[in-house]
Scaffold this motif. Structure first.
Motif, PDB file in Angstrom:
ATOM      1  N   ILE A 121     -48.849  22.273 -28.171  1.00  0.00           N
ATOM      2  CA  ILE A 121     -49.251  22.108 -29.565  1.00  0.00           C
ATOM      3  C   ILE A 121     -48.052  22.163 -30.511  1.00  0.00           C
ATOM      4  O   ILE A 121     -48.099  21.627 -31.619  1.00  0.00           O
ATOM      5  CB  ILE A 121     -50.293  23.184 -29.950  1.00  0.00           C
ATOM      6  N   ASP A 392     -60.301  18.013 -30.024  1.00  0.00           N
ATOM      7  CA  ASP A 392     -60.154  19.451 -29.873  1.00  0.00           C
ATOM      8  C   ASP A 392     -59.732  19.824 -28.458  1.00  0.00           C
ATOM      9  O   ASP A 392     -59.031  20.812 -28.249  1.00  0.00           O
ATOM     10  CB  ASP A 392     -61.464  20.151 -30.243  1.00  0.00           C
ATOM     11  N   GLN A 395     -55.795  19.039 -28.231  1.00  0.00           N
ATOM     12  CA  GLN A 395     -54.837  19.579 -29.202  1.00  0.00           C
ATOM     13  C   GLN A 395     -53.672  20.239 -28.469  1.00  0.00           C
ATOM     14  O   GLN A 395     -52.550  20.287 -28.968  1.00  0.00           O
ATOM     15  CB  GLN A 395     -55.505  20.567 -30.146  1.00  0.00           C
ATOM     16  N   ASP A 447     -54.540  29.282 -32.364  1.00  0.00           N
ATOM     17  CA  ASP A 447     -53.991  28.050 -32.927  1.00  0.00           C
ATOM     18  C   ASP A 447     -55.130  27.205 -33.476  1.00  0.00           C
ATOM     19  O   ASP A 447     -56.303  27.425 -33.164  1.00  0.00           O
ATOM     20  CB  ASP A 447     -53.125  27.285 -31.925  1.00  0.00           C
ATOM     21  N   SER A 449     -56.324  23.111 -35.229  1.00  0.00           N
ATOM     22  CA  SER A 449     -56.024  21.697 -35.438  1.00  0.00           C
ATOM     23  C   SER A 449     -57.109  21.072 -36.312  1.00  0.00           C
ATOM     24  O   SER A 449     -58.272  21.500 -36.297  1.00  0.00           O
ATOM     25  CB  SER A 449     -55.927  20.947 -34.101  1.00  0.00           C
ATOM     26  N   SER A 473     -53.607  13.859 -37.899  1.00  0.00           N
ATOM     27  CA  SER A 473     -53.838  15.143 -37.229  1.00  0.00           C
ATOM     28  C   SER A 473     -52.849  16.174 -37.722  1.00  0.00           C
ATOM     29  O   SER A 473     -51.699  15.852 -38.067  1.00  0.00           O
ATOM     30  CB  SER A 473     -53.694  14.997 -35.702  1.00  0.00           C
ATOM     31  N   GLN A 474     -53.304  17.423 -37.746  1.00  0.00           N
ATOM     32  CA  GLN A 474     -52.463  18.557 -38.130  1.00  0.00           C
ATOM     33  C   GLN A 474     -52.631  19.643 -37.079  1.00  0.00           C
ATOM     34  O   GLN A 474     -53.743  20.006 -36.707  1.00  0.00           O
ATOM     35  CB  GLN A 474     -52.875  19.105 -39.493  1.00  0.00           C
ATOM     36  N   TYR A 475     -51.507  20.157 -36.557  1.00  0.00           N
ATOM     37  CA  TYR A 475     -51.531  21.189 -35.522  1.00  0.00           C
ATOM     38  C   TYR A 475     -50.779  22.415 -36.015  1.00  0.00           C
ATOM     39  O   TYR A 475     -49.655  22.310 -36.518  1.00  0.00           O
ATOM     40  CB  TYR A 475     -50.871  20.677 -34.237  1.00  0.00           C
ATOM     41  N   ASP A 484     -45.462  23.846 -37.720  1.00  0.00           N
ATOM     42  CA  ASP A 484     -46.655  23.029 -37.856  1.00  0.00           C
ATOM     43  C   ASP A 484     -46.266  21.591 -37.523  1.00  0.00           C
ATOM     44  O   ASP A 484     -45.144  21.146 -37.810  1.00  0.00           O
ATOM     45  CB  ASP A 484     -47.189  23.084 -39.285  1.00  0.00           C
ATOM     46  N   THR A 486     -47.504  17.523 -37.828  1.00  0.00           N
ATOM     47  CA  THR A 486     -48.393  16.537 -38.437  1.00  0.00           C
ATOM     48  C   THR A 486     -48.125  15.180 -37.803  1.00  0.00           C
ATOM     49  O   THR A 486     -46.969  14.795 -37.608  1.00  0.00           O
ATOM     50  CB  THR A 486     -48.157  16.443 -39.948  1.00  0.00           C
TER      51      THR A 486
END
Length: 534
Positions: A121, A392, A395, A447, A449, A473-475, A484, A486
Protein backbone atom coordinates in the motif's frame (compact mmCIF):
# COMPACT_ATOMS: atom_id res chain seq x y z
CA UNK A 1 3.94 -18.49 -12.54
CA UNK A 2 4.25 -21.97 -10.99
CA UNK A 3 3.13 -25.06 -12.91
CA UNK A 4 0.72 -25.85 -10.08
CA UNK A 5 -0.99 -22.47 -10.34
CA UNK A 6 -1.22 -22.52 -14.13
CA UNK A 7 -2.62 -26.07 -14.09
CA UNK A 8 -5.21 -25.12 -11.44
CA UNK A 9 -6.28 -22.06 -13.45
CA UNK A 10 -6.70 -24.03 -16.69
CA UNK A 11 -8.46 -26.87 -14.86
CA UNK A 12 -10.94 -24.43 -13.33
CA UNK A 13 -11.74 -22.93 -16.75
CA UNK A 14 -12.11 -26.35 -18.37
CA UNK A 15 -14.36 -27.64 -15.58
CA UNK A 16 -16.73 -24.66 -15.79
CA UNK A 17 -17.25 -25.10 -19.55
CA UNK A 18 -17.32 -28.91 -19.55
CA UNK A 19 -19.89 -29.04 -16.75
CA UNK A 20 -22.46 -27.18 -18.86
CA UNK A 21 -25.17 -29.44 -20.33
CA UNK A 22 -24.69 -30.43 -23.96
CA UNK A 23 -28.05 -28.90 -24.92
CA UNK A 24 -27.18 -25.49 -23.46
CA UNK A 25 -26.79 -22.52 -25.77
CA UNK A 26 -23.07 -21.83 -26.13
CA UNK A 27 -21.22 -18.89 -27.63
CA UNK A 28 -17.47 -19.60 -27.55
CA UNK A 29 -15.10 -17.17 -29.27
CA UNK A 30 -11.36 -17.88 -29.22
CA UNK A 31 -9.10 -15.19 -30.68
CA UNK A 32 -5.54 -14.09 -31.34
CA UNK A 33 -4.37 -10.48 -31.20
CA UNK A 34 -1.29 -8.43 -31.95
CA UNK A 35 -0.62 -5.06 -30.34
CA UNK A 36 1.94 -2.32 -30.69
CA UNK A 37 2.25 -0.24 -27.51
CA UNK A 38 4.20 2.87 -26.55
CA UNK A 39 4.57 4.00 -22.92
CA UNK A 40 6.15 7.43 -22.44
CA UNK A 41 7.15 8.74 -19.03
CA UNK A 42 6.35 12.46 -19.19
CA UNK A 43 8.48 13.40 -16.18
CA UNK A 44 11.78 15.12 -16.95
CA UNK A 45 14.22 12.61 -18.39
CA UNK A 46 11.65 9.82 -18.42
CA UNK A 47 11.97 6.70 -20.55
CA UNK A 48 9.97 5.87 -23.65
CA UNK A 49 9.24 2.14 -23.82
CA UNK A 50 7.98 0.34 -26.90
CA UNK A 51 6.86 -3.27 -26.99
CA UNK A 52 4.89 -5.68 -29.12
CA UNK A 53 2.26 -7.96 -27.62
CA UNK A 54 1.04 -11.27 -28.97
CA UNK A 55 -2.09 -12.50 -27.22
CA UNK A 56 -4.45 -15.44 -27.29
CA UNK A 57 -7.74 -15.58 -25.46
CA UNK A 58 -11.27 -16.86 -25.25
CA UNK A 59 -14.64 -15.30 -24.47
CA UNK A 60 -17.35 -17.83 -23.75
CA UNK A 61 -20.97 -17.59 -22.60
CA UNK A 62 -23.21 -20.57 -21.84
CA UNK A 63 -26.83 -19.68 -21.15
CA UNK A 64 -29.74 -21.93 -20.24
CA UNK A 65 -32.54 -21.62 -17.73
CA UNK A 66 -30.57 -23.70 -15.23
CA UNK A 67 -27.07 -22.93 -16.51
CA UNK A 68 -25.16 -19.65 -16.46
CA UNK A 69 -21.47 -19.69 -17.35
CA UNK A 70 -19.24 -16.87 -18.55
CA UNK A 71 -15.49 -16.95 -19.11
CA UNK A 72 -13.17 -14.23 -20.36
CA UNK A 73 -9.50 -15.25 -20.31
CA UNK A 74 -6.45 -13.79 -22.05
CA UNK A 75 -2.75 -14.65 -22.13
CA UNK A 76 -0.26 -12.27 -23.65
CA UNK A 77 3.49 -12.18 -24.13
CA UNK A 78 5.13 -8.78 -24.37
CA UNK A 79 8.29 -8.45 -26.46
CA UNK A 80 10.43 -5.51 -25.31
CA UNK A 81 12.16 -3.37 -27.93
CA UNK A 82 14.86 -1.83 -25.76
CA UNK A 83 17.28 -2.54 -22.92
CA UNK A 84 15.25 -0.58 -20.35
CA UNK A 85 12.55 -3.26 -20.18
CA UNK A 86 12.28 -7.01 -20.49
CA UNK A 87 9.87 -9.53 -21.96
CA UNK A 88 6.98 -10.52 -19.72
CA UNK A 89 3.90 -12.73 -19.57
CA UNK A 90 0.52 -11.41 -18.45
CA UNK A 91 -2.59 -13.43 -17.59
CA UNK A 92 -5.96 -11.72 -17.26
CA UNK A 93 -9.39 -13.24 -16.93
CA UNK A 94 -12.57 -13.84 -15.00
CA UNK A 95 -14.87 -16.86 -14.92
CA UNK A 96 -18.18 -17.32 -13.11
CA UNK A 97 -20.61 -20.22 -13.26
CA UNK A 98 -23.78 -21.53 -11.62
CA UNK A 99 -25.07 -24.88 -12.87
CA UNK A 100 -28.16 -26.56 -11.43
CA UNK A 101 -27.13 -30.22 -11.29
CA UNK A 102 -30.51 -31.11 -9.72
CA UNK A 103 -33.08 -28.46 -10.76
CA UNK A 104 -33.94 -26.08 -7.92
CA UNK A 105 -32.14 -28.32 -5.40
CA UNK A 106 -28.40 -28.78 -6.04
CA UNK A 107 -26.25 -26.12 -7.71
CA UNK A 108 -22.56 -26.27 -8.55
CA UNK A 109 -20.94 -22.83 -8.36
CA UNK A 110 -17.46 -21.68 -9.24
CA UNK A 111 -15.33 -18.71 -10.15
CA UNK A 112 -11.77 -17.87 -11.13
CA UNK A 113 -9.72 -14.70 -11.53
CA UNK A 114 -6.35 -13.84 -13.02
CA UNK A 115 -5.16 -10.25 -12.84
CA UNK A 116 -2.28 -7.94 -11.99
CA UNK A 117 -2.30 -5.81 -8.86
CA UNK A 118 -0.14 -3.58 -6.72
CA UNK A 119 1.58 -5.26 -3.76
CA UNK A 120 2.41 -2.80 -0.97
CA UNK A 121 0.00 0.00 0.00
CA UNK A 122 3.01 2.32 0.48
CA UNK A 123 4.48 1.57 -2.95
CA UNK A 124 4.00 2.98 -6.43
CA UNK A 125 0.53 2.84 -7.98
CA UNK A 126 0.91 2.62 -11.77
CA UNK A 127 -1.80 1.27 -14.04
CA UNK A 128 -1.41 -2.54 -13.85
CA UNK A 129 -1.81 -2.69 -17.64
CA UNK A 130 1.53 -0.91 -18.12
CA UNK A 131 4.60 -2.95 -18.95
CA UNK A 132 7.16 -3.49 -16.20
CA UNK A 133 5.26 -1.50 -13.57
CA UNK A 134 6.90 -1.10 -10.15
CA UNK A 135 5.03 -2.67 -7.20
CA UNK A 136 2.95 -4.82 -9.59
CA UNK A 137 2.52 -8.58 -9.40
CA UNK A 138 0.36 -11.34 -10.89
CA UNK A 139 -2.53 -12.79 -8.84
CA UNK A 140 -4.60 -15.95 -9.37
CA UNK A 141 -7.61 -17.17 -7.42
CA UNK A 142 -10.43 -19.66 -7.87
CA UNK A 143 -13.18 -21.34 -5.87
CA UNK A 144 -15.75 -24.08 -6.45
CA UNK A 145 -18.35 -26.00 -4.49
CA UNK A 146 -21.94 -27.26 -4.27
CA UNK A 147 -24.97 -25.53 -2.75
CA UNK A 148 -28.06 -27.44 -1.61
CA UNK A 149 -31.47 -25.75 -1.28
CA UNK A 150 -34.53 -27.91 -0.67
CA UNK A 151 -37.75 -28.17 1.31
CA UNK A 152 -38.56 -30.83 3.91
CA UNK A 153 -42.22 -30.27 4.61
CA UNK A 154 -42.50 -26.56 5.35
CA UNK A 155 -38.86 -26.33 6.47
CA UNK A 156 -36.17 -24.94 4.21
CA UNK A 157 -32.84 -26.78 4.30
CA UNK A 158 -29.67 -25.12 3.01
CA UNK A 159 -26.12 -26.43 2.94
CA UNK A 160 -23.02 -25.39 1.02
CA UNK A 161 -19.33 -26.11 0.77
CA UNK A 162 -16.65 -24.08 -0.97
CA UNK A 163 -12.97 -24.71 -1.65
CA UNK A 164 -10.75 -21.80 -2.63
CA UNK A 165 -7.14 -21.25 -3.65
CA UNK A 166 -5.19 -18.00 -4.10
CA UNK A 167 -1.66 -17.53 -5.43
CA UNK A 168 0.49 -14.39 -5.71
CA UNK A 169 3.71 -14.34 -7.70
CA UNK A 170 6.71 -13.07 -5.75
CA UNK A 171 7.45 -9.37 -6.14
CA UNK A 172 9.58 -7.70 -3.46
CA UNK A 173 11.81 -5.67 -5.78
CA UNK A 174 10.25 -2.22 -5.62
CA UNK A 175 11.26 1.10 -4.12
CA UNK A 176 10.05 2.28 -0.70
CA UNK A 177 10.83 5.58 1.05
CA UNK A 178 13.92 5.57 3.30
CA UNK A 179 13.28 4.13 6.75
CA UNK A 180 10.28 2.01 5.69
CA UNK A 181 10.41 -1.62 6.84
CA UNK A 182 9.97 -4.25 4.07
CA UNK A 183 6.97 -6.44 4.81
CA UNK A 184 6.47 -10.14 4.16
CA UNK A 185 5.41 -11.16 0.64
CA UNK A 186 2.22 -13.21 0.21
CA UNK A 187 2.62 -16.63 -1.38
CA UNK A 188 -0.45 -18.89 -1.54
CA UNK A 189 -3.31 -20.22 0.59
CA UNK A 190 -6.16 -22.71 0.52
CA UNK A 191 -9.45 -22.26 2.32
CA UNK A 192 -12.53 -24.35 3.10
CA UNK A 193 -15.95 -22.89 3.91
CA UNK A 194 -18.98 -24.94 4.96
CA UNK A 195 -22.36 -23.99 6.39
CA UNK A 196 -25.80 -25.50 7.04
CA UNK A 197 -29.13 -24.01 8.09
CA UNK A 198 -32.77 -24.90 8.67
CA UNK A 199 -35.47 -22.23 8.35
CA UNK A 200 -39.20 -21.61 8.25
CA UNK A 201 -41.02 -18.66 6.73
CA UNK A 202 -43.76 -16.73 8.57
CA UNK A 203 -47.10 -18.52 8.32
CA UNK A 204 -47.23 -21.51 10.65
CA UNK A 205 -45.85 -19.07 13.22
CA UNK A 206 -46.31 -15.26 13.28
CA UNK A 207 -42.59 -14.92 12.56
CA UNK A 208 -39.95 -16.64 10.47
CA UNK A 209 -36.91 -18.32 11.98
CA UNK A 210 -33.65 -20.01 11.06
CA UNK A 211 -30.93 -21.99 12.83
CA UNK A 212 -27.50 -22.16 11.22
CA UNK A 213 -23.90 -23.14 11.79
CA UNK A 214 -20.69 -22.64 9.83
CA UNK A 215 -16.98 -23.41 9.75
CA UNK A 216 -14.10 -21.86 7.83
CA UNK A 217 -10.46 -22.92 7.68
CA UNK A 218 -7.57 -21.32 5.80
CA UNK A 219 -3.97 -22.52 5.59
CA UNK A 220 -1.46 -20.03 4.19
CA UNK A 221 2.07 -21.07 3.28
CA UNK A 222 3.65 -17.92 4.71
CA UNK A 223 4.85 -18.66 8.26
CA UNK A 224 2.42 -21.59 8.37
CA UNK A 225 -0.43 -19.17 9.04
CA UNK A 226 -3.80 -20.69 10.01
CA UNK A 227 -7.32 -19.28 10.33
CA UNK A 228 -9.99 -21.35 12.07
CA UNK A 229 -13.46 -19.90 12.64
CA UNK A 230 -16.80 -21.44 13.56
CA UNK A 231 -20.21 -20.16 14.58
CA UNK A 232 -23.75 -21.19 15.47
CA UNK A 233 -26.67 -18.76 15.55
CA UNK A 234 -30.42 -18.36 15.38
CA UNK A 235 -32.34 -15.62 13.56
CA UNK A 236 -35.95 -14.45 13.48
CA UNK A 237 -37.91 -12.33 11.02
CA UNK A 238 -40.98 -10.47 12.29
CA UNK A 239 -43.23 -8.93 9.59
CA UNK A 240 -44.43 -5.44 10.52
CA UNK A 241 -46.20 -4.67 7.24
CA UNK A 242 -46.33 -6.19 3.74
CA UNK A 243 -43.10 -4.33 2.90
CA UNK A 244 -41.24 -4.08 6.23
CA UNK A 245 -39.86 -6.68 8.64
CA UNK A 246 -37.75 -6.57 11.78
CA UNK A 247 -34.85 -9.05 11.88
CA UNK A 248 -32.46 -10.13 14.59
CA UNK A 249 -30.11 -12.90 15.55
CA UNK A 250 -27.96 -14.22 18.35
CA UNK A 251 -25.27 -16.88 18.47
CA UNK A 252 -21.81 -17.97 19.48
CA UNK A 253 -18.59 -17.57 17.50
CA UNK A 254 -14.99 -18.77 17.97
CA UNK A 255 -12.15 -17.45 15.76
CA UNK A 256 -8.44 -18.22 16.09
CA UNK A 257 -5.58 -17.03 13.87
CA UNK A 258 -2.08 -18.34 14.50
CA UNK A 259 1.33 -18.63 12.84
CA UNK A 260 4.93 -19.62 13.40
CA UNK A 261 7.99 -17.35 13.61
CA UNK A 262 10.53 -16.80 10.84
CA UNK A 263 14.02 -18.22 10.90
CA UNK A 264 16.44 -15.60 12.18
CA UNK A 265 20.10 -14.82 11.59
CA UNK A 266 22.73 -14.25 14.27
CA UNK A 267 21.51 -10.68 14.73
CA UNK A 268 17.91 -11.75 15.24
CA UNK A 269 16.72 -10.43 11.86
CA UNK A 270 14.18 -12.54 9.91
CA UNK A 271 15.71 -14.55 7.05
CA UNK A 272 14.16 -14.09 3.61
CA UNK A 273 14.32 -16.35 0.56
CA UNK A 274 15.19 -15.19 -2.97
CA UNK A 275 11.61 -14.05 -3.53
CA UNK A 276 11.58 -11.81 -0.45
CA UNK A 277 9.40 -14.11 1.65
CA UNK A 278 10.17 -14.96 5.27
CA UNK A 279 11.51 -18.48 5.78
CA UNK A 280 9.36 -20.33 8.32
CA UNK A 281 11.02 -21.77 11.41
CA UNK A 282 9.30 -25.20 11.64
CA UNK A 283 10.48 -25.64 15.25
CA UNK A 284 9.11 -22.35 16.52
CA UNK A 285 6.13 -22.28 18.83
CA UNK A 286 2.83 -21.45 17.17
CA UNK A 287 1.62 -18.06 18.43
CA UNK A 288 -1.79 -16.44 18.31
CA UNK A 289 -2.42 -13.41 16.14
CA UNK A 290 -6.14 -13.22 16.92
CA UNK A 291 -8.26 -15.20 19.38
CA UNK A 292 -11.84 -14.34 20.24
CA UNK A 293 -14.91 -16.29 21.26
CA UNK A 294 -18.24 -15.42 22.78
CA UNK A 295 -21.74 -14.16 22.18
CA UNK A 296 -22.60 -12.41 18.90
CA UNK A 297 -25.86 -10.63 18.11
CA UNK A 298 -27.43 -8.09 15.76
CA UNK A 299 -30.79 -6.57 14.89
CA UNK A 300 -32.16 -4.52 12.03
CA UNK A 301 -34.76 -4.11 9.31
CA UNK A 302 -35.56 -5.52 5.89
CA UNK A 303 -37.55 -3.25 3.58
CA UNK A 304 -38.99 -4.43 0.25
CA UNK A 305 -41.38 -1.79 -1.09
CA UNK A 306 -41.47 -3.52 -4.49
CA UNK A 307 -39.72 -5.98 -6.78
CA UNK A 308 -37.19 -3.34 -7.80
CA UNK A 309 -36.00 -2.30 -4.32
CA UNK A 310 -34.57 -4.13 -1.33
CA UNK A 311 -32.85 -2.66 1.74
CA UNK A 312 -31.37 -4.52 4.71
CA UNK A 313 -29.46 -2.93 7.59
CA UNK A 314 -28.18 -4.48 10.83
CA UNK A 315 -26.23 -3.29 13.85
CA UNK A 316 -24.89 -5.52 16.59
CA UNK A 317 -21.86 -6.84 18.40
CA UNK A 318 -19.17 -9.07 16.90
CA UNK A 319 -15.35 -9.27 16.86
CA UNK A 320 -15.26 -7.67 20.31
CA UNK A 321 -17.04 -4.46 19.28
CA UNK A 322 -19.89 -2.84 17.39
CA UNK A 323 -20.55 -4.03 13.88
CA UNK A 324 -22.68 -2.48 11.14
CA UNK A 325 -23.60 -4.23 7.89
CA UNK A 326 -26.16 -3.59 5.20
CA UNK A 327 -27.10 -3.68 1.54
CA UNK A 328 -29.29 -1.78 -0.89
CA UNK A 329 -30.30 -2.73 -4.42
CA UNK A 330 -32.60 -0.49 -6.43
CA UNK A 331 -33.61 -0.73 -10.07
CA UNK A 332 -34.18 2.90 -10.97
CA UNK A 333 -35.74 1.93 -14.30
CA UNK A 334 -35.53 -0.85 -16.87
CA UNK A 335 -32.17 0.55 -17.92
CA UNK A 336 -30.56 1.84 -14.70
CA UNK A 337 -29.74 0.41 -11.29
CA UNK A 338 -27.71 0.98 -8.16
CA UNK A 339 -26.22 -1.34 -5.55
CA UNK A 340 -24.64 -0.45 -2.17
CA UNK A 341 -22.93 -2.84 0.28
CA UNK A 342 -21.67 -2.04 3.80
CA UNK A 343 -19.42 -4.81 5.14
CA UNK A 344 -17.52 -5.79 8.28
CA UNK A 345 -15.55 -9.01 8.81
CA UNK A 346 -12.29 -10.64 9.85
CA UNK A 347 -10.51 -11.50 6.61
CA UNK A 348 -7.26 -12.36 4.90
CA UNK A 349 -6.25 -11.38 1.37
CA UNK A 350 -7.08 -14.84 0.03
CA UNK A 351 -10.43 -15.24 1.79
CA UNK A 352 -11.53 -11.70 0.94
CA UNK A 353 -10.67 -12.21 -2.74
CA UNK A 354 -12.48 -15.55 -2.88
CA UNK A 355 -15.57 -14.05 -1.17
CA UNK A 356 -15.67 -11.14 -3.61
CA UNK A 357 -15.36 -13.39 -6.68
CA UNK A 358 -18.26 -15.47 -5.34
CA UNK A 359 -20.43 -12.32 -5.05
CA UNK A 360 -19.89 -11.33 -8.70
CA UNK A 361 -22.73 -12.06 -11.14
CA UNK A 362 -22.52 -14.95 -13.59
CA UNK A 363 -23.04 -12.46 -16.43
CA UNK A 364 -20.62 -9.53 -16.58
CA UNK A 365 -19.21 -6.92 -18.94
CA UNK A 366 -15.82 -7.69 -20.46
CA UNK A 367 -13.54 -4.61 -20.45
CA UNK A 368 -13.48 -3.20 -23.98
CA UNK A 369 -10.41 -1.03 -23.44
CA UNK A 370 -7.02 -2.82 -23.58
CA UNK A 371 -5.38 -0.03 -21.56
CA UNK A 372 -7.97 -0.06 -18.75
CA UNK A 373 -6.10 -2.56 -16.56
CA UNK A 374 -8.18 -5.76 -16.60
CA UNK A 375 -10.25 -7.35 -13.82
CA UNK A 376 -8.80 -5.59 -10.76
CA UNK A 377 -11.33 -2.86 -10.01
CA UNK A 378 -15.09 -2.59 -10.43
CA UNK A 379 -16.73 -5.30 -12.52
CA UNK A 380 -20.16 -4.38 -13.86
CA UNK A 381 -22.85 -6.97 -14.49
CA UNK A 382 -24.87 -7.28 -17.69
CA UNK A 383 -27.94 -6.23 -15.69
CA UNK A 384 -27.71 -2.57 -14.70
CA UNK A 385 -26.83 -2.04 -11.06
CA UNK A 386 -25.24 -5.46 -10.56
CA UNK A 387 -21.59 -6.33 -10.12
CA UNK A 388 -18.94 -5.69 -7.52
CA UNK A 389 -15.72 -3.80 -6.82
CA UNK A 390 -12.43 -5.53 -5.98
CA UNK A 391 -10.61 -2.30 -5.13
CA UNK A 392 -10.75 -2.94 -1.38
CA UNK A 393 -9.22 -6.40 -1.93
CA UNK A 394 -6.32 -5.04 -3.98
CA UNK A 395 -5.50 -1.95 -1.91
CA UNK A 396 -2.56 -4.11 -0.74
CA UNK A 397 -1.60 -7.78 -0.70
CA UNK A 398 -1.05 -8.42 2.99
CA UNK A 399 0.07 -11.69 4.57
CA UNK A 400 -1.55 -10.77 7.92
CA UNK A 401 -5.23 -11.25 8.76
CA UNK A 402 -7.25 -8.09 9.37
CA UNK A 403 -10.65 -6.70 10.23
CA UNK A 404 -12.09 -5.33 7.02
CA UNK A 405 -14.73 -2.60 7.11
CA UNK A 406 -16.04 -0.36 4.38
CA UNK A 407 -18.65 0.50 1.77
CA UNK A 408 -18.89 -0.10 -1.98
CA UNK A 409 -21.44 1.38 -4.38
CA UNK A 410 -22.13 0.68 -8.06
CA UNK A 411 -24.37 2.55 -10.49
CA UNK A 412 -24.88 1.57 -14.14
CA UNK A 413 -27.24 2.64 -16.90
CA UNK A 414 -27.95 2.22 -20.61
CA UNK A 415 -29.59 4.83 -22.81
CA UNK A 416 -29.93 3.85 -26.44
CA UNK A 417 -26.43 3.42 -27.84
CA UNK A 418 -24.79 4.75 -24.68
CA UNK A 419 -23.88 2.81 -21.56
CA UNK A 420 -22.05 4.07 -18.51
CA UNK A 421 -21.28 3.17 -14.91
CA UNK A 422 -19.67 4.43 -11.72
CA UNK A 423 -18.14 2.67 -8.72
CA UNK A 424 -17.26 4.32 -5.40
CA UNK A 425 -15.85 2.91 -2.19
CA UNK A 426 -13.98 3.23 1.09
CA UNK A 427 -12.10 0.47 2.91
CA UNK A 428 -10.31 0.22 6.27
CA UNK A 429 -8.17 -2.61 7.59
CA UNK A 430 -6.99 -3.28 11.14
CA UNK A 431 -4.24 -5.90 11.20
CA UNK A 432 -3.73 -8.83 13.57
CA UNK A 433 -0.30 -10.39 14.07
CA UNK A 434 1.70 -11.96 16.92
CA UNK A 435 4.33 -9.93 18.75
CA UNK A 436 7.52 -11.99 18.67
CA UNK A 437 10.54 -11.24 20.85
CA UNK A 438 12.32 -9.51 17.98
CA UNK A 439 11.22 -8.01 14.70
CA UNK A 440 8.54 -5.61 13.47
CA UNK A 441 4.82 -6.40 13.87
CA UNK A 442 1.86 -4.85 12.06
CA UNK A 443 -0.47 -5.81 14.92
CA UNK A 444 -3.02 -3.05 15.62
CA UNK A 445 -2.04 -0.92 12.62
CA UNK A 446 -4.77 0.45 10.35
CA UNK A 447 -4.70 1.46 6.70
CA UNK A 448 -7.37 3.03 4.50
CA UNK A 449 -8.21 3.52 0.85
CA UNK A 450 -10.78 5.47 -1.19
CA UNK A 451 -11.58 4.94 -4.85
CA UNK A 452 -13.77 6.14 -7.70
CA UNK A 453 -13.98 4.38 -11.05
CA UNK A 454 -16.16 5.02 -14.08
CA UNK A 455 -16.69 3.92 -17.67
CA UNK A 456 -18.58 5.19 -20.71
CA UNK A 457 -19.27 3.46 -24.04
CA UNK A 458 -21.02 4.63 -27.21
CA UNK A 459 -21.88 2.67 -30.36
CA UNK A 460 -21.08 4.84 -33.37
CA UNK A 461 -22.51 2.25 -35.76
CA UNK A 462 -23.12 -1.46 -36.04
CA UNK A 463 -19.39 -1.88 -36.70
CA UNK A 464 -17.67 0.74 -34.57
CA UNK A 465 -17.71 2.42 -31.20
CA UNK A 466 -15.77 4.34 -28.59
CA UNK A 467 -15.32 3.75 -24.88
CA UNK A 468 -13.59 5.58 -22.07
CA UNK A 469 -12.68 4.87 -18.46
CA UNK A 470 -11.23 6.79 -15.53
CA UNK A 471 -10.17 6.06 -11.96
CA UNK A 472 -8.94 7.90 -8.87
CA UNK A 473 -7.55 6.20 -5.73
CA UNK A 474 -6.07 7.32 -2.43
CA UNK A 475 -4.06 5.00 -0.15
CA UNK A 476 -3.16 5.81 3.45
CA UNK A 477 -0.91 3.35 5.28
CA UNK A 478 -0.95 3.05 9.04
CA UNK A 479 2.79 2.35 9.18
CA UNK A 480 4.80 5.12 10.87
CA UNK A 481 6.07 7.80 8.45
CA UNK A 482 4.64 5.94 5.45
CA UNK A 483 3.65 8.17 2.52
CA UNK A 484 0.09 8.64 1.32
CA UNK A 485 -0.23 7.46 -2.28
CA UNK A 486 -2.58 8.95 -4.86
CA UNK A 487 -3.17 7.45 -8.30
CA UNK A 488 -5.33 8.50 -11.24
CA UNK A 489 -5.80 7.54 -14.84
CA UNK A 490 -7.98 7.93 -17.92
CA UNK A 491 -8.22 5.99 -21.19
CA UNK A 492 -10.02 6.41 -24.50
CA UNK A 493 -10.40 3.70 -27.14
CA UNK A 494 -11.93 3.36 -30.62
CA UNK A 495 -12.74 0.03 -32.24
CA UNK A 496 -13.87 -0.94 -35.74
CA UNK A 497 -15.07 -4.33 -36.95
CA UNK A 498 -13.67 -4.76 -40.47
CA UNK A 499 -15.48 -8.08 -40.75
CA UNK A 500 -17.20 -10.62 -38.53
CA UNK A 501 -13.79 -11.96 -37.52
CA UNK A 502 -11.37 -9.01 -37.78
CA UNK A 503 -11.41 -6.04 -35.36
CA UNK A 504 -9.03 -3.10 -35.07
CA UNK A 505 -8.54 -0.99 -31.93
CA UNK A 506 -6.71 2.26 -31.19
CA UNK A 507 -6.39 3.54 -27.63
CA UNK A 508 -4.77 6.34 -25.62
CA UNK A 509 -4.14 6.51 -21.88
CA UNK A 510 -2.77 8.95 -19.31
CA UNK A 511 -1.81 7.77 -15.80
CA UNK A 512 -0.22 9.32 -12.74
CA UNK A 513 0.65 8.48 -9.17
CA UNK A 514 2.25 10.37 -6.31
CA UNK A 515 3.99 8.88 -3.26
CA UNK A 516 3.85 11.84 -0.89
CA UNK A 517 7.32 13.29 -0.36
CA UNK A 518 9.05 10.44 -2.20
CA UNK A 519 8.26 9.81 -5.87
CA UNK A 520 5.77 10.70 -8.59
CA UNK A 521 5.12 9.56 -12.13
CA UNK A 522 3.14 10.71 -15.16
CA UNK A 523 2.85 8.28 -18.08
CA UNK A 524 1.12 8.43 -21.45
CA UNK A 525 0.31 5.30 -23.47
CA UNK A 526 -0.73 4.66 -27.06
CA UNK A 527 -1.87 1.36 -28.52
CA UNK A 528 -2.81 -0.04 -31.91
CA UNK A 529 -4.17 -3.59 -32.14
CA UNK A 530 -5.68 -6.10 -34.55
CA UNK A 531 -7.74 -9.08 -33.36
CA UNK A 532 -8.83 -12.15 -35.33
CA UNK A 533 -11.72 -14.21 -33.94
CA UNK A 534 -12.12 -17.87 -34.89
Amino acid sequence: MSVRTFSAWLAALAALVAAAPAHAEKEITPYIEIQQVLDANLDDGGDVLTYTTLAAGIDAVVTKRRTQVQISYRYEHRFAWDDNSSDEDVHSGLARAAIQVVPDVLTLEGGALATRSRVDIRGAAPNPALSGGDNITQVYSFYAGPTLNTMVGDLGVNANYRFGYTKVEADSDFALPPGQVPLDVYDDATNHLASVSVSQRPGALPFGWSLGAGWEREDASQLDQRFDGRFIRGDITVPVSPTLALVGGVGYEDIEVSQRDALRDANGAPIRDNDGRFVTDPNSERKLAYDIDGLIYDAGVVWKPGRRTQLEARVGRRYGGTTVIGSLSHQLSRHAGVQVVVYDGVESFGRLLSDNIARLPTSFNVPGNPLAGGFNGCIFGESEGTGGCLNDVFQSISTANFRSRGINAIYAATQGRTSYGLGLGYAQRKYYAPRFATGFSVNGLKDESWFAQGYWAYELSERSGVNASAYLSQYDSGLPFAPDVTSAGATLAYFHNFSRRLTGTAALGLYSFDQQGFASDLTASALAAMRYQF
